[in-house]
Design an enzyme around this catalytic site. Structure first.
Site, short mmCIF file in Angstrom:
data_model
loop_
_atom_site.label_atom_id
_atom_site.label_comp_id
_atom_site.label_asym_id
_atom_site.label_seq_id
_atom_site.Cartn_x
_atom_site.Cartn_y
_atom_site.Cartn_z
N HIS A 147 -41.12 -58.53 -52.43
CA HIS A 147 -39.78 -57.93 -52.44
C HIS A 147 -39.39 -57.27 -51.12
CE1 HIS A 147 -39.37 -57.74 -57.12
NE2 HIS A 147 -39.92 -58.87 -56.70
N GLU A 245 -28.46 -61.53 -60.29
CA GLU A 245 -27.08 -61.03 -60.24
C GLU A 245 -26.37 -61.39 -58.95
OE1 GLU A 245 -27.31 -56.78 -60.49
OE2 GLU A 245 -27.91 -56.79 -62.61
N TYR A 255 -25.80 -50.01 -58.07
CA TYR A 255 -25.83 -51.30 -58.77
C TYR A 255 -26.88 -51.37 -59.88
CZ TYR A 255 -21.90 -52.31 -56.05
OH TYR A 255 -20.61 -52.22 -55.57
N TYR A 266 -41.84 -59.11 -67.02
CA TYR A 266 -42.54 -60.39 -67.07
C TYR A 266 -43.46 -60.40 -68.28
CZ TYR A 266 -40.70 -61.10 -62.41
OH TYR A 266 -39.85 -61.26 -61.35
#
Ligand code: CA
Length: 375
Positions: A147, A245, A255, A266
């Site tokens: 990430h 998104e 957000y 997961y």
């Protein structure tokens, strides 16, 4: 989502097949092969290309597809997992200043790392970087190989929001709660000047305890960013299991991640309280469940594919290995169409070339640069 599906299905019934909607015959033409996990694509003068490879290489590709030796002079990178050399964009004045911007995973103490954004000049012979300057470094450094984000959108022009770079930053997977806190750069979009300066009208510049680079927050892992033809900043981000998104981040807004999400953990199980909406948190423009694992993003502005495609949004799917052509109406997604399924590779980036054609790179040990040729 259900509304979208019903539109899609009824349109498909009406025309007999989904292919008949705005159909344009295109053929994937392989421009180059032998790229190792290419991540991003930019365009150089005289039909040449600039491609990043995630293990940490930047390459010029000749117009005829020949790969040049890797460009030298790149900074040290924490390549591994999802990290390495990631996005690249050229300055709008590249023809004169040969300036590029790129983001990558920057090593820190021990096994830590974070995303950084650098500016450099590509030498006249395109073989090395000169005047390298790291203009942003994500804080804090974290021991994670996941990430990183990161995509760069460059807004040019002379308006108050112009001459700045938007950069999407991931939550590093292990630090998702930090996406809601303004004292760090995890799970954020940041906005900086091309020299690394902080724009005076950034939303948190005068808020004590908040980092001044932050533009918007509550993001998970954005791997697509672009400007719409009207100059609006668009991005998309990976959800967890479900809930990828599209967002149009506005200054100072939240957000939602990880407080609200359309995804789940997961293997199943709700995230947090399992909320999808909450006051003070923005809804996405669009979400995909199951996740398509979105990457790369561009609006088609050229006429090369006819009127049906002009103004469409194109996003790659890593997971399902296609290029998503997205029709918008009134700022909403009204239809999606799958392209390049025959290629059978993960679509990592999509851009519009100076010739008005769409190009993609595929994320594979033997990745390709592909041109969508109209027939
Ligand atoms: Ca969200």
């Amino acid at each position: 989502m259900q509304a979208y599906l019903s539109i899609y299905v009824s349109a498909a019934l009406l025309f007999g097949s989904t292919c008949a909607i705005g159909q344009v015959a295109v053929k994937p033409e392989t421009v180059a092969t032998g790229l190792q996990h290419p991540w991003a694509l930019a365009f150089l003068p005289e039909g040449r290309f600039l491609v990043t490879e995630r293990p940490g290489r930047l390459r010029v590709i000749e117009a005829d597809g020949r790969l040049q030796a890797p460009v030298s002079g790149l900074p040290e990178m924490a390549a591994g997992g999802q990290g390495g050399l990631l996005d690249v964009v050229t300055d709008s004045g590249f023809a004169q200043n040969r300036t590029i911007y790129f983001c990558y995973s920057e090593p820190g103490p021990g096994t830590t790392n974070s995303t950084a954004l650098a500016r450099a000049r590509l030498s006249d012979d395109s073989r090395r970087l000169e005047n390298l300057k790291v203009i942003f470094s994500q804080k804090p450094k974290v021991g994670s190989s996941a990430h990183f984000g990161c995509r760069i959108a460059l807004r040019e022009g002379k308006g108050p929001n112009d001459g700045t770079l938007f950069l999407t930053l991931g939550d590093r997977f292990s630090r998702k709660d930090d996406a809601q806190k303004l004292d760090n750069h995890l799970g954020k979009v940041v906005r900086i000047g091309k020299d690394g300066s902080i724009p005076k009208d950034n939303p948190f510049v005068s808020q004590p305890g908040a980092l001044p680079e932050i533009w918007s927050y509550g993001h998970r892992n954005g791997q697509g960013a672009t400007l719409a033809p009207d100059g609006t900043f668009w991005m998309h981000e990976h959800g967890p299991q479900g809930g990828d998104e599209i967002n149009l981040p506005q200054a100072g807004k939240n957000y939602g991640w990880p407080v609200i999400t359309y995804g789940e953990n997961y293997g199943g199980g709700k995230i947090g309280e399992g909320l999808t909406a909450k006051p003070g948190m923005e809804q996405p423009l669009h979400q995909w469940t199951p996740s398509i694992a979105s990457s790369g993003m561009v609006f088609l502005t050229s006429d090369r594919y006819g009127p049906a495609w002009k103004g469409n949004l194109f996003i790659g799917s890593l997971k399902f290995q296609y290029l998503d052509r997205i029709e918008l109406k009134g700022g909403k997604v009204v239809a999606e169409h799958k392209l390049l399924e025959e290629v059978g590779q993960r679509i990592r980036d999509v851009r519009q070339g100076p010739d008005g054609l769409l190009y993609v790179v595929t994320d594979s040990p033997n990745g390709k640069l592909i041109r969508l040729a109209p027939l």
